[in-house]
Design an enzyme around this catalytic site. Structure first.
Site, PDB file in Angstrom:
ATOM      1  N   ARG A  72       0.815  -1.229   0.000  1.00  0.00           N
ATOM      2  CA  ARG A  72       0.000   0.000   0.000  1.00  0.00           C
ATOM      3  C   ARG A  72       0.837   1.263   0.000  1.00  0.00           C
ATOM      4  O   ARG A  72       0.371   2.340   0.370  1.00  0.00           O
ATOM      5  CB  ARG A  72      -0.977   0.027   1.178  1.00  0.00           C
ATOM      6  N   LYS A 110       3.623  11.956 -10.941  1.00  0.00           N
ATOM      7  CA  LYS A 110       2.788  11.108 -11.803  1.00  0.00           C
ATOM      8  C   LYS A 110       3.559   9.833 -12.090  1.00  0.00           C
ATOM      9  O   LYS A 110       4.707   9.879 -12.526  1.00  0.00           O
ATOM     10  CB  LYS A 110       2.471  11.809 -13.129  1.00  0.00           C
ATOM     11  N   GLU A 146      11.133  19.706 -23.901  1.00  0.00           N
ATOM     12  CA  GLU A 146      10.375  19.994 -22.670  1.00  0.00           C
ATOM     13  C   GLU A 146      10.968  21.210 -21.947  1.00  0.00           C
ATOM     14  O   GLU A 146      10.260  21.912 -21.224  1.00  0.00           O
ATOM     15  CB  GLU A 146      10.349  18.766 -21.746  1.00  0.00           C
ATOM     16  N   LYS A 205       8.390  23.511 -13.156  1.00  0.00           N
ATOM     17  CA  LYS A 205       7.495  22.376 -12.933  1.00  0.00           C
ATOM     18  C   LYS A 205       7.060  22.316 -11.475  1.00  0.00           C
ATOM     19  O   LYS A 205       5.894  22.046 -11.163  1.00  0.00           O
ATOM     20  CB  LYS A 205       8.150  21.061 -13.356  1.00  0.00           C
ATOM     21  N   GLU A 223      -3.968  17.880 -10.990  1.00  0.00           N
ATOM     22  CA  GLU A 223      -4.550  18.352 -12.244  1.00  0.00           C
ATOM     23  C   GLU A 223      -6.050  18.555 -12.120  1.00  0.00           C
ATOM     24  O   GLU A 223      -6.839  18.064 -12.929  1.00  0.00           O
ATOM     25  CB  GLU A 223      -4.224  17.353 -13.373  1.00  0.00           C
ATOM     26  N   ARG A 263      -2.044  22.639 -13.872  1.00  0.00           N
ATOM     27  CA  ARG A 263      -1.104  21.585 -14.264  1.00  0.00           C
ATOM     28  C   ARG A 263      -1.252  21.234 -15.749  1.00  0.00           C
ATOM     29  O   ARG A 263      -0.307  20.781 -16.393  1.00  0.00           O
ATOM     30  CB  ARG A 263      -1.290  20.343 -13.376  1.00  0.00           C
ATOM     31  N   ASN A 293       0.933  20.425 -20.619  1.00  0.00           N
ATOM     32  CA  ASN A 293       0.647  19.653 -21.828  1.00  0.00           C
ATOM     33  C   ASN A 293       0.783  20.476 -23.109  1.00  0.00           C
ATOM     34  O   ASN A 293       0.377  20.028 -24.183  1.00  0.00           O
ATOM     35  CB  ASN A 293      -0.758  19.055 -21.750  1.00  0.00           C
ATOM     36  N   HIS A 295       1.432  18.885 -26.443  1.00  0.00           N
ATOM     37  CA  HIS A 295       1.226  17.443 -26.289  1.00  0.00           C
ATOM     38  C   HIS A 295       0.004  16.909 -27.018  1.00  0.00           C
ATOM     39  O   HIS A 295      -0.033  15.731 -27.365  1.00  0.00           O
ATOM     40  CB  HIS A 295       1.164  17.066 -24.810  1.00  0.00           C
ATOM     41  N   HIS A 314       0.832  14.051 -29.306  1.00  0.00           N
ATOM     42  CA  HIS A 314       0.310  12.683 -29.136  1.00  0.00           C
ATOM     43  C   HIS A 314      -0.341  12.173 -30.412  1.00  0.00           C
ATOM     44  O   HIS A 314      -0.223  10.988 -30.746  1.00  0.00           O
ATOM     45  CB  HIS A 314      -0.694  12.624 -27.981  1.00  0.00           C
ATOM     46  N   HIS A 366       8.967  10.972 -28.223  1.00  0.00           N
ATOM     47  CA  HIS A 366       7.979  11.810 -27.528  1.00  0.00           C
ATOM     48  C   HIS A 366       8.362  13.302 -27.588  1.00  0.00           C
ATOM     49  O   HIS A 366       7.556  14.141 -27.979  1.00  0.00           O
ATOM     50  CB  HIS A 366       7.829  11.359 -26.081  1.00  0.00           C
TER      51      HIS A 366
HETATM   52  P1  NAD Z   1      13.575   6.203 -21.417  1.00  0.00           P
HETATM   53  O1  NAD Z   1      13.451   6.044 -19.962  1.00  0.00           O
HETATM   54  O2  NAD Z   1      13.113   5.105 -22.274  1.00  0.00           O
HETATM   55  O3  NAD Z   1      15.082   6.541 -21.780  1.00  0.00           O
HETATM   56  C1  NAD Z   1      15.448   6.708 -23.140  1.00  0.00           C
HETATM   57  C2  NAD Z   1      16.608   5.769 -23.491  1.00  0.00           C
HETATM   58  O4  NAD Z   1      17.800   6.235 -22.890  1.00  0.00           O
HETATM   59  C3  NAD Z   1      16.431   4.336 -22.999  1.00  0.00           C
HETATM   60  O5  NAD Z   1      16.969   3.461 -23.955  1.00  0.00           O
HETATM   61  C4  NAD Z   1      17.308   4.291 -21.736  1.00  0.00           C
HETATM   62  O6  NAD Z   1      17.782   2.998 -21.472  1.00  0.00           O
HETATM   63  C5  NAD Z   1      18.421   5.190 -22.127  1.00  0.00           C
HETATM   64  N1  NAD Z   1      19.131   5.894 -21.053  1.00  0.00           N
HETATM   65  C6  NAD Z   1      18.597   6.501 -19.982  1.00  0.00           C
HETATM   66  N2  NAD Z   1      19.538   7.189 -19.332  1.00  0.00           N
HETATM   67  C7  NAD Z   1      20.689   6.994 -20.001  1.00  0.00           C
HETATM   68  C8  NAD Z   1      22.022   7.457 -19.823  1.00  0.00           C
HETATM   69  N3  NAD Z   1      22.333   8.326 -18.853  1.00  0.00           N
HETATM   70  N4  NAD Z   1      22.960   7.049 -20.695  1.00  0.00           N
HETATM   71  C9  NAD Z   1      22.630   6.222 -21.719  1.00  0.00           C
HETATM   72  N5  NAD Z   1      21.402   5.770 -21.958  1.00  0.00           N
HETATM   73  C10 NAD Z   1      20.448   6.155 -21.094  1.00  0.00           C
HETATM   74  O7  NAD Z   1      12.798   7.512 -21.925  1.00  0.00           O
HETATM   75  P2  NAD Z   1      12.603   8.986 -21.370  1.00  0.00           P
HETATM   76  O8  NAD Z   1      12.536   9.841 -22.556  1.00  0.00           O
HETATM   77  O9  NAD Z   1      13.546   9.322 -20.266  1.00  0.00           O
HETATM   78  O10 NAD Z   1      11.157   8.896 -20.686  1.00  0.00           O
HETATM   79  C11 NAD Z   1      10.005   8.654 -21.452  1.00  0.00           C
HETATM   80  C12 NAD Z   1       8.909   8.184 -20.532  1.00  0.00           C
HETATM   81  O11 NAD Z   1       8.631   9.206 -19.577  1.00  0.00           O
HETATM   82  C13 NAD Z   1       7.601   7.883 -21.232  1.00  0.00           C
HETATM   83  O12 NAD Z   1       7.139   6.629 -20.809  1.00  0.00           O
HETATM   84  C14 NAD Z   1       6.659   8.982 -20.747  1.00  0.00           C
HETATM   85  O13 NAD Z   1       5.329   8.556 -20.664  1.00  0.00           O
HETATM   86  C15 NAD Z   1       7.226   9.288 -19.404  1.00  0.00           C
HETATM   87  N6  NAD Z   1       6.915  10.638 -18.910  1.00  0.00           N
HETATM   88  C16 NAD Z   1       6.385  10.760 -17.667  1.00  0.00           C
HETATM   89  C17 NAD Z   1       6.094  12.013 -17.149  1.00  0.00           C
HETATM   90  C18 NAD Z   1       5.579  12.132 -15.756  1.00  0.00           C
HETATM   91  O14 NAD Z   1       5.176  13.231 -15.337  1.00  0.00           O
HETATM   92  N7  NAD Z   1       5.585  11.054 -14.996  1.00  0.00           N
HETATM   93  C19 NAD Z   1       6.343  13.166 -17.889  1.00  0.00           C
HETATM   94  C20 NAD Z   1       6.893  13.015 -19.165  1.00  0.00           C
HETATM   95  C21 NAD Z   1       7.180  11.743 -19.655  1.00  0.00           C
HETATM   96 ZN    ZN Z   2       6.099  15.400 -22.474  1.00  0.00          ZN
END
Ligand code: NAD
Ligand code: ZN
Length: 369
Positions: free
Chosen positions: A121, A143, A185, A227, A237, A242, A246, A249, A253, A267
């Protein structure tokens, strides 16, 4: 070191930003750990480059790090991998007052954060983001989510971390394309409500992308501060504040959906193009001056991010892209809240956008060569 407080009522925490922080992770996490072991979830790419550094920093504090290394990539945000993380945490005998560590990009942060939200939990967690996107966006704000066959981020929880450690040096090993995508971003925060920061981006964005330490640290700190301000004002949100996050986005999307959420369009690339489109659409609606809209697109293009629809070589029409928007999870009682601009640094939530107008605009954009 920059320290940015995130003033969430009942769950405040700090984001610490400094080059070399991964090598000091143990020292920074120590006060948050009650035992001499720590559970760390990461992915294979991050482990290959940073596991030794991070493990040594914990060992120097007398803490044994235990690792779960998952496959890299978006498909890891799944029920299957969630179950794997939970079972592993239970096998580690993690307790509610323990803090587990998420070391990686947004995929690892979202998945591990969700696991932390529901195991026993809810236990605590520390975010150590290693992509620019995760450092400026996903690691802050609480999130967490996984994807299901019905769509992205459809199952999750709000669960704030107890600490975030962002090391700009970790970006040295991140592929340039991922750094650039994360930079979208950063630009977003300037466009939302901080015109001077957008100007800073125009002047310094290429330094950041070239790996300059000061530019990276400054941009991460200013983005996190933005942020933090937004999520502290509207954690779940509910008031619309918040939703400003987006910007770009909704268009983004739709483009990600049309390109199959694949390597064709990351993305951040979709968001970059989405922001250029939001600016141009705002100008077309007479909300924003056309020169400012072109300035937005020009900066996005200047750093090598996609700034025009034509560049994507899509074979669909504007109606089809607009239809993707109907499946957006931000849909509210049949209307889609759209983020538009009155100027650079003046984003607002428009509630009366006609999807027919959007489709016609997209047709014109698709035809621009
Ligand atoms: P990711 O976590 O897939 O990382 C991108 C790539 O880089 C992966 O292959 C990873 O293995 C590699 N990597 C990470 N750090 C590295 C480093 N220091 N050196 C070498 N390789 C490295 O992608 P991302 O772009 O970081 O995140 C995308 C995700 O974030 C999506 O799932 C999206 O939905 C989510 N997201 C969440 C929020 C939120 O508020 N929670 C906001 C925006 C995006
Ligand atoms: Zn984003």
């Amino acid at each position: 070191m920059a320290t940015i407080p995130v003033a969430i009522a009942g769950a405040p925490y700090d984001v610490r930003i400094e080059a070399g922080l991964l090598a000091k992770a143990g020292t920074h996490c120590r006060p948050f750990l009650r035992k001499d072991t720590v559970a760390i979830v990461t992915d294979e790419h991050v482990a290959a480059r940073w596991r030794e550094t991070v493990a040594a920093s914990f060992a120097a504090e007398g803490i044994e790090s235990r690792w779960l290394v998952l496959p890299a990539g978006e498909s890891t945000k799944s029920w299957e991998q969630l179950a794997r993380v939970i079972d592993w945490l239970l096998a580690q005998e993690v307790e509610r007052k323990d803090n587990i560590v998420a070391l990686g990009g947004g995929v690892i942060g979202d998945l591990t954060g969700f696991a932390a939200a529901i195991v026993k939990r809810g236990c605590g967690f520390i975010q150590i983001p290693t992509t620019l996107l995760a450092q400026v966006d996903s690691s802050v704000g609480g999130k967490t989510a996984i994807n299901t066959p019905a769509g992205k981020n459809l199952v999750g929880a709000f669960h704030q971390p107890v600490l975030v450690l962002a090391d700009p040096l970790s970006l040295d090993t991140l592929p340039a394309r991922d750094v650039r995508a994360g930079y979208a971003e950063v630009v977003k925060y300037g466009l939302i409500d901080d015109a001077p920061f957008f100007e800073w981006c125009e002047a310094n964005g290429h330094h950041l992308l070239a790996g300059e330490a000061d530019a990276r640290e400054y941009a991460i700190a200013r983005s996190v501060a933005a942020k933090a301000r937004i999520v502290a004002a509207d954690e779940k949100e509910t008031t619309g504040v918040r939703a400003l996050l987006n910007l770009g986005h909704t268009f983004g999307h739709a483009l990600e959906a049309e390109t199959g959420f694949s390597d064709r369009l990351l993305h951040g690339e979709g968001v970059a193009l989405g922001m250029a489109l939001a600016a141009r659409f705002s100008a077309r609606q007479g909300l924003m001056n056309g020169q400012d809209a072109e300035r937005v697109a020009a900066h996005i293009g200047a750093v090598g991010l996609p700034a025009s629809l034509a560049a994507l070589n899509l074979s669909c029409d504007g109606r089809r892209l607009a239809d993707h928007m109907l499946h957006d999870k931000k849909m509210d009682a049949g209307t889609l809240p759209f983020l538009l601009l009155r100027g650079i640094g003046e984003t607002f939530l428009a509630k009366d956008v006609d999807l027919g107008d959007v489709a016609a605009f997209l047709d014109d954009e698709l035809a621009r060569r």
